[in-house]
Write an enzyme that holds these catalytic residues in place. Structure first.
Site, PDB file in Angstrom:
ATOM      1  N   ASP A  44      70.698  20.319 104.761  1.00 19.10           N
ATOM      2  CA  ASP A  44      71.646  20.598 105.847  1.00 19.10           C
ATOM      3  C   ASP A  44      73.050  20.081 105.551  1.00 19.10           C
ATOM      4  O   ASP A  44      73.353  19.689 104.423  1.00 19.10           O
ATOM      5  CB  ASP A  44      71.127  19.992 107.158  1.00 19.10           C
ATOM      6  CG  ASP A  44      71.164  18.471 107.135  1.00 19.10           C
ATOM      7  OD1 ASP A  44      71.045  17.904 106.039  1.00 19.10           O
ATOM      8  OD2 ASP A  44      71.307  17.861 108.205  1.00 19.10           O
ATOM      9  N   ARG A  77      78.460  12.612 118.631  1.00 17.54           N
ATOM     10  CA  ARG A  77      78.741  13.993 118.211  1.00 17.54           C
ATOM     11  C   ARG A  77      79.483  14.700 119.323  1.00 17.54           C
ATOM     12  O   ARG A  77      79.023  14.705 120.469  1.00 17.54           O
ATOM     13  CB  ARG A  77      77.442  14.741 117.908  1.00 17.54           C
ATOM     14  CG  ARG A  77      76.877  14.303 116.596  1.00 17.54           C
ATOM     15  CD  ARG A  77      75.802  15.209 116.075  1.00 17.54           C
ATOM     16  NE  ARG A  77      75.119  14.479 115.022  1.00 17.54           N
ATOM     17  CZ  ARG A  77      73.908  14.731 114.602  1.00 17.54           C
ATOM     18  NH1 ARG A  77      73.226  15.724 115.124  1.00 17.54           N
ATOM     19  NH2 ARG A  77      73.365  14.011 113.639  1.00 17.54           N
ATOM     20  N   LYS A 111      66.685   9.767 106.404  1.00 18.88           N
ATOM     21  CA  LYS A 111      65.890  10.847 105.838  1.00 18.88           C
ATOM     22  C   LYS A 111      66.684  11.442 104.684  1.00 18.88           C
ATOM     23  O   LYS A 111      67.900  11.287 104.628  1.00 18.88           O
ATOM     24  CB  LYS A 111      65.525  11.874 106.888  1.00 18.88           C
ATOM     25  CG  LYS A 111      66.667  12.458 107.690  1.00 18.88           C
ATOM     26  CD  LYS A 111      66.077  13.317 108.797  1.00 18.88           C
ATOM     27  CE  LYS A 111      67.150  14.059 109.576  1.00 18.88           C
ATOM     28  NZ  LYS A 111      67.734  13.242 110.647  1.00 18.88           N
ATOM     29  N   THR A 160      71.221  10.664 119.789  1.00 18.30           N
ATOM     30  CA  THR A 160      70.126  10.429 118.848  1.00 18.30           C
ATOM     31  C   THR A 160      70.667   9.913 117.513  1.00 18.30           C
ATOM     32  O   THR A 160      70.046   9.083 116.859  1.00 18.30           O
ATOM     33  CB  THR A 160      69.349  11.743 118.591  1.00 18.30           C
ATOM     34  OG1 THR A 160      69.017  12.331 119.849  1.00 18.30           O
ATOM     35  CG2 THR A 160      68.078  11.510 117.815  1.00 18.30           C
ATOM     36  N   SER A 204      75.843  16.650 111.144  1.00 22.01           N
ATOM     37  CA  SER A 204      74.580  17.107 110.589  1.00 22.01           C
ATOM     38  C   SER A 204      74.522  18.610 110.381  1.00 22.01           C
ATOM     39  O   SER A 204      75.358  19.187 109.703  1.00 22.01           O
ATOM     40  CB  SER A 204      73.452  16.622 111.486  1.00 22.01           C
ATOM     41  OG  SER A 204      72.221  16.930 110.914  1.00 22.01           O
ATOM     42  N   HIS A 205      73.550  19.261 111.009  1.00 23.76           N
ATOM     43  CA  HIS A 205      73.321  20.688 110.823  1.00 23.76           C
ATOM     44  C   HIS A 205      74.172  21.535 111.771  1.00 23.76           C
ATOM     45  O   HIS A 205      74.086  22.756 111.749  1.00 23.76           O
ATOM     46  CB  HIS A 205      71.845  20.978 111.087  1.00 23.76           C
ATOM     47  CG  HIS A 205      71.435  20.433 112.421  1.00 23.76           C
ATOM     48  ND1 HIS A 205      71.353  19.087 112.665  1.00 23.76           N
ATOM     49  CD2 HIS A 205      71.147  21.038 113.587  1.00 23.76           C
ATOM     50  CE1 HIS A 205      71.016  18.886 113.924  1.00 23.76           C
ATOM     51  NE2 HIS A 205      70.888  20.062 114.511  1.00 23.76           N
ATOM     52  N   ARG A 249      63.697  20.693 124.609  1.00 24.62           N
ATOM     53  CA  ARG A 249      62.782  20.968 123.504  1.00 24.62           C
ATOM     54  C   ARG A 249      61.353  20.846 124.024  1.00 24.62           C
ATOM     55  O   ARG A 249      61.010  19.856 124.672  1.00 24.62           O
ATOM     56  CB  ARG A 249      62.976  19.970 122.371  1.00 24.62           C
ATOM     57  CG  ARG A 249      64.375  19.953 121.783  1.00 24.62           C
ATOM     58  CD  ARG A 249      64.329  19.431 120.358  1.00 24.62           C
ATOM     59  NE  ARG A 249      65.609  19.011 119.830  1.00 24.62           N
ATOM     60  CZ  ARG A 249      66.581  19.813 119.409  1.00 24.62           C
ATOM     61  NH1 ARG A 249      66.438  21.127 119.513  1.00 24.62           N
ATOM     62  NH2 ARG A 249      67.707  19.330 118.912  1.00 24.62           N
ATOM     63  N   GLU A 282      59.737  13.530 110.368  1.00 23.74           N
ATOM     64  CA  GLU A 282      59.925  14.091 111.697  1.00 23.74           C
ATOM     65  C   GLU A 282      59.793  15.606 111.641  1.00 23.74           C
ATOM     66  O   GLU A 282      60.106  16.225 110.617  1.00 23.74           O
ATOM     67  CB  GLU A 282      61.317  13.760 112.221  1.00 23.74           C
ATOM     68  CG  GLU A 282      61.549  12.303 112.501  1.00 23.74           C
ATOM     69  CD  GLU A 282      62.878  12.108 113.196  1.00 23.74           C
ATOM     70  OE1 GLU A 282      62.868  11.914 114.415  1.00 23.74           O
ATOM     71  OE2 GLU A 282      63.909  12.185 112.528  1.00 23.74           O
ATOM     72  N   GLU A 283      59.425  16.168 112.792  1.00 17.26           N
ATOM     73  CA  GLU A 283      59.308  17.620 112.884  1.00 17.26           C
ATOM     74  C   GLU A 283      60.652  18.311 112.672  1.00 17.26           C
ATOM     75  O   GLU A 283      60.697  19.480 112.315  1.00 17.26           O
ATOM     76  CB  GLU A 283      58.709  18.033 114.231  1.00 17.26           C
ATOM     77  CG  GLU A 283      59.376  17.448 115.487  1.00 17.26           C
ATOM     78  CD  GLU A 283      60.763  17.948 115.784  1.00 17.26           C
ATOM     79  OE1 GLU A 283      61.009  19.133 115.574  1.00 17.26           O
ATOM     80  OE2 GLU A 283      61.596  17.132 116.223  1.00 17.26           O
ATOM     81  N   ASP A 314      74.761  17.350 106.068  1.00 14.45           N
ATOM     82  CA  ASP A 314      74.972  16.022 105.480  1.00 14.45           C
ATOM     83  C   ASP A 314      73.846  15.605 104.545  1.00 14.45           C
ATOM     84  O   ASP A 314      73.783  14.450 104.123  1.00 14.45           O
ATOM     85  CB  ASP A 314      75.167  14.973 106.575  1.00 14.45           C
ATOM     86  CG  ASP A 314      73.978  14.842 107.498  1.00 14.45           C
ATOM     87  OD1 ASP A 314      73.242  15.837 107.668  1.00 14.45           O
ATOM     88  OD2 ASP A 314      73.756  13.753 108.048  1.00 14.45           O
ATOM     89  N   THR A 374      61.901   9.831 118.852  1.00 17.25           N
ATOM     90  CA  THR A 374      62.752  10.673 117.999  1.00 17.25           C
ATOM     91  C   THR A 374      64.019   9.914 117.624  1.00 17.25           C
ATOM     92  O   THR A 374      64.644   9.282 118.467  1.00 17.25           O
ATOM     93  CB  THR A 374      63.126  11.951 118.765  1.00 17.25           C
ATOM     94  OG1 THR A 374      61.944  12.702 118.951  1.00 17.25           O
ATOM     95  CG2 THR A 374      64.141  12.784 117.997  1.00 17.25           C
ATOM     96  N   LYS A 403      78.845   8.170 112.802  1.00 12.28           N
ATOM     97  CA  LYS A 403      77.823   7.171 113.120  1.00 12.28           C
ATOM     98  C   LYS A 403      78.014   5.941 112.256  1.00 12.28           C
ATOM     99  O   LYS A 403      78.561   6.032 111.146  1.00 12.28           O
ATOM    100  CB  LYS A 403      76.416   7.742 112.947  1.00 12.28           C
ATOM    101  CG  LYS A 403      76.063   8.103 111.533  1.00 12.28           C
ATOM    102  CD  LYS A 403      74.622   8.598 111.449  1.00 12.28           C
ATOM    103  CE  LYS A 403      74.364   9.148 110.059  1.00 12.28           C
ATOM    104  NZ  LYS A 403      73.010   9.570 109.828  1.00 12.28           N
ATOM    105  N   ASP A 407      70.512  15.243 104.819  1.00  8.00           N
ATOM    106  CA  ASP A 407      69.327  14.436 105.141  1.00  8.00           C
ATOM    107  C   ASP A 407      68.125  15.282 105.545  1.00  8.00           C
ATOM    108  O   ASP A 407      66.996  14.823 105.485  1.00  8.00           O
ATOM    109  CB  ASP A 407      69.633  13.345 106.182  1.00  8.00           C
ATOM    110  CG  ASP A 407      70.218  13.873 107.471  1.00  8.00           C
ATOM    111  OD1 ASP A 407      70.408  15.098 107.587  1.00  8.00           O
ATOM    112  OD2 ASP A 407      70.497  13.047 108.365  1.00  8.00           O
ATOM    113  N   ARG A 408      68.363  16.535 105.953  1.00  6.95           N
ATOM    114  CA  ARG A 408      67.226  17.378 106.333  1.00  6.95           C
ATOM    115  C   ARG A 408      66.768  18.224 105.150  1.00  6.95           C
ATOM    116  O   ARG A 408      67.534  18.440 104.204  1.00  6.95           O
ATOM    117  CB  ARG A 408      67.622  18.334 107.465  1.00  6.95           C
ATOM    118  CG  ARG A 408      67.978  17.617 108.732  1.00  6.95           C
ATOM    119  CD  ARG A 408      68.277  18.602 109.825  1.00  6.95           C
ATOM    120  NE  ARG A 408      68.464  17.886 111.077  1.00  6.95           N
ATOM    121  CZ  ARG A 408      68.163  18.359 112.263  1.00  6.95           C
ATOM    122  NH1 ARG A 408      67.703  19.585 112.384  1.00  6.95           N
ATOM    123  NH2 ARG A 408      68.346  17.644 113.340  1.00  6.95           N
TER     124      ARG A 408
END
Ligand code: G16
Length: 552
Positions: A280, A24, A379, A20, A115-116, A505, A366-367, A282, A347, A128, A284-285
């Site tokens: 988070d 990773r 984001k 996504t 990320s998280h 999910r 996004e959720e 990095d 997504t 990335k 972005d969240r």
């Protein structure tokens, strides 16, 4: 300084398919000889126009960040890049990297982060490539990088010394210039151009408004301290866990109710602050909290859209909005009232890129705790917090009241996500295959639901496929959707960001217009759909799992 370039023979690793959001893997996998080098060379082999071009490199500071950056700099020099822009200490949050790529008109950037996900020698690492628009590489490019990674025979690397990443300034290696820049300055300047810093600052300095920001020992600590405390004047200590650590203090830098424990405890205490937020690994969240109140990410983007004109950068209104398919339709209701288009994408932030570049949307979300706008192509956690601070400074109401008023106007979309983590890849694939077969025959699904005594009938079911309205590229198999006649939905997909096994999910949503039912409990309101979702997918039968491991 002249420099020797080596061409090193290598053999492909066959698991370098970006998910996504980039590649990773476990850190140790990245540390294998040639693993990082192969993937970086695959990126360079795929990119046209790199001779003499500029490249941004930075990461979230997790374990192996510095070593990876030194390798990437050497490889960029050897591959003929002209200028490599690196954040001091190797730091650049994902949105700041996007900002810098755009501002200095570079060929793109390499962002190091998982990320998280937790960091450390036994945890996760990631890489990335972001393109010249500042956004995650689109699917065509990530597919091409994957193909290149399977054909690789050698990589190029210079025999130069390590760069001093802690000292700002320029260093020349061969024909290339390496610039170590302040990771915060360009980003802070962009934020200043969007928000009413005067009004936000007055609120934060007033002494009447309590604010706590949890940087989760990750990258936003440096941004939050500079912007919220130093520039906007929030009291020292507003930012907690603000020093970026290579292992995030042993925690998951994941801004949700489970992992942002300290922040949640503060906000849910009797005399807690008025407003709380977290970001988070990095940056972005984001997670948004009011006093004893949690704002879902799906609601947050809808509320920002509805109030956008209160923010100077969006005073002229929004051209359009977009959300990922599993994100709740709260945003759709706002778009419909504003008379602007609302796009539904798969997504992955990369799917917003074309819409943002073409000027078709201004805001998206996004959720999965992601909110952003056309100011960058990622984001952006700090930006989302500033949106809320700006709205709060204008509206002078508690967060909870703003959300309740929003529900009264637009209806409430009850929403939950149930994650079944750590199931085997085979079981994950079997569940999806089973679902795909079922939704190919809507009549069969309808009959099954009727047989189960489902409250509402089926409106449609499918495996989501997306045709990009800008370049008409098609992305298939993006999630199984059951859509009910009252607007409720059940959605299934496998996560594309995990590093071991599979995570299923399940996203469940139900819109409720009646004011009297809007204060109910989310899990209770969705109980019937939750039970149906498990039975329909045969989760227990196939994976042996009776309960999800995480509920958000
Ligand atoms: C990435 C993507 C997001 C996506 C999220 C979850 O976020 O950028 O667009 O929603 O992963 O993806 P999945 O459900 O496939 O695990 P991040 O913050 O992890 O880079």
């Amino acid at each position: 300084m002249s420099v020797n370039i080596r061409e090193v023979a290598t053999t492909p690793f066959n698991d370098q398919k970006p998910g996504t959001s980039g590649l990773r893997k476990k850190t140790r996998q990245f540390q294998q000889p040639g693993y990082l080098e192969n993937f970086v060379q695959a990126i360079f082999n795929t990119l046209p126009g790199k001779a003499g071009a500029k490249l941004v490199v930075g990461g979230d500071g997790r374990y192996f960040n510095r070593e990876a950056i030194q390798t990437i700099i050497r490889m960029a020099v050897a591959n003929g890049l002209g200028e490599i822009i690196v954040g001091q200490h190797g730091f650049l949050s994902t949105p700041a990297a996007s900002c810098v790529i755009r501002k200095y008109q570079t060929l793109g950037g390499i962002v190091l982060s998982a990320s998280h996900n937790p960091g450390g020698p036994d945890e996760d690492f990631g890489l990335k490539f972001n393109a010249a628009n500042g956004g995650p590489a689109p699917e065509q490019l990530t597919n091409a990088i994957y193909v290149a990674s399977k054909e690789i025979e050698s990589y190029r690397i210079s025999e130069s010394e390590d760069i001093d990443l802690d000292t700002l300034g320029d260093v020349h290696i061969g024909n290339a210039r390496v610039r170590v820049i302040d990771p915060v300055a360009d980003y802070a300047e962009l934020m200043r151009s969007i928000f009413d810093f005067g009004k936000i600052g007055a609120m934060l300095k007033s002494g009447d408004f309590g604010f706590c920001f949890d940087a989760m020992w990750a990258i936003t600590g440096i941004y939050a301290k500079a912007i919220f405390e130093e520039e906007l004047g929030a009291p020292r200590g507003t930012v907690i866990n603000g020093e970026p650590l290579t292992d995030f203090g042993g925690h998951h830098p994941d801004p949700n109710l489970v992992h942002a424990k300290e922040l949640v405890a503060k906000l849910f205490s009797d005399d807690g602050p008025d407003f709380g937020a977290a970001s988070d690994g990095d940056g972005d969240r984001n997670m948004i909290l009011g006093r004893q109140f949690y704002v879902t990410p799906s609601d947050s983007v809808a509320i920002i859209a509805a109030n956008a004109r209160l923010i100077p950068g969006y005073r002229d209104g929004l051209r359009g909005v977009a959300r990922s398919m599993p994100t709740s339709a709260a945003l759709d209701a706002v778009a419909s009232k504003l008379g602007i288009p609302c796009f539904e994408t798969p997504t992955g932030w990369k799917f917003f890129g074309n819409l943002l570049d073409a000027g078709r949307i201004t805001l998206c979300g996004e959720e999965s705790f992601g909110t952003g706008s056309d100011h960058v192509r990622e984001k952006d956690g700090i930006w989302a917090v500033l949106c809320w601070l700006n709205m709060l400074a204008e509206r002078q109401q508690p967060v909870e009241d703003i959300v309740h008023e929003h529900w009264l106007t637009y209806g409430r979309n009850f929403y939950t996500r149930h994650d079944f983590e750590g199931i085997s890849s085979e079981d994950g694939a079997a569940i999806m295959e089973h679902l795909r077969t079922l939704v190919a025959s809507p009549k069969q699904v309808s009959d099954w639901l009727e047989n189960e005594g489902a409250e509402t009938g089926l409106a449609s079911c499918d495996d989501f496929a997306y045709t990009d309205p800008v370049d008409e590229s098609i992305s298939e198999n993006q999630g199984i959707r059951l859509q009910f006649s009252d607007g409720s939905r059940i959605i299934y997909r496998l996560s594309g960001t995990g590093t071991v096994g599979a995570t299923l999910r399940v996203y469940i949503e139900k819109p409720v217009k009646e004011a009297g039912r809007q204060q109910a409990d989310t899990q209770e309101t969705l109980a019937e759909l939750i039970a149906l979702s498990r039975k329909f997918a045969r989760i227990e039968e196939i994976s042996g799992r009776t309960e999800p491991s995480v509920i958000t």
